[in-house]
Scaffold this active site. Sequence first.
Site, PDB file in Angstrom:
ATOM      1  N   CYS A 177      -2.036   5.262  -4.755  1.00 40.50           N
ATOM      2  CA  CYS A 177      -2.703   3.965  -4.840  1.00 40.50           C
ATOM      3  C   CYS A 177      -3.689   3.947  -6.006  1.00 40.50           C
ATOM      4  O   CYS A 177      -3.723   2.991  -6.786  1.00 40.50           O
ATOM      5  CB  CYS A 177      -3.426   3.663  -3.534  1.00 40.50           C
ATOM      6  SG  CYS A 177      -4.247   2.060  -3.522  1.00 40.50           S
ATOM      7  N   HIS A 233       0.850  -1.185   0.000  1.00 36.10           N
ATOM      8  CA  HIS A 233       0.000   0.000   0.000  1.00 36.10           C
ATOM      9  C   HIS A 233       0.888   1.238   0.000  1.00 36.10           C
ATOM     10  O   HIS A 233       1.932   1.257   0.641  1.00 36.10           O
ATOM     11  CB  HIS A 233      -0.917   0.013   1.222  1.00 36.10           C
ATOM     12  CG  HIS A 233      -1.898  -1.115   1.230  1.00 36.10           C
ATOM     13  ND1 HIS A 233      -3.042  -1.090   0.486  1.00 36.10           N
ATOM     14  CD2 HIS A 233      -1.887  -2.310   1.869  1.00 36.10           C
ATOM     15  CE1 HIS A 233      -3.717  -2.220   0.679  1.00 36.10           C
ATOM     16  NE2 HIS A 233      -3.025  -2.982   1.506  1.00 36.10           N
TER      17      HIS A 233
END
Length: 110
Positions: free
Chosen positions: A33, A21
């Site tokens: 992201c 992430h």
Amino acid sequence: MIKVVFDAPQERIASFTLSGHANFAKKGSDIVCAGVSAVSFGAVNAIMSLTDVKPEIEQGREGGYLRCAIPANISPESEEKVQLLLNGMLVSLQTIERDYGKYMKIILNQ
């Protein structure tokens, strides 16, 4: 951090694995992201829609993981199209990495 690993022996992208992430911002506001996901899933969708190739795809249940492997036994015409799409994905991800390298890293195994 998002890590994108491309396996490209003999300059043929055989697979890529995306994991992690970005943690650039809170969930739902993380542009790194979102950008990496859009580029990666867009490339996979383009391969499936624009070629006769069915890649092997694995996704993590919780998100943050995508693996896409291209079969070795595809026609030369399909191979050319797939490689163009995957190289376009690589260039787009390199652009994101250039500006947000603290949050993502690309590894190219040749």
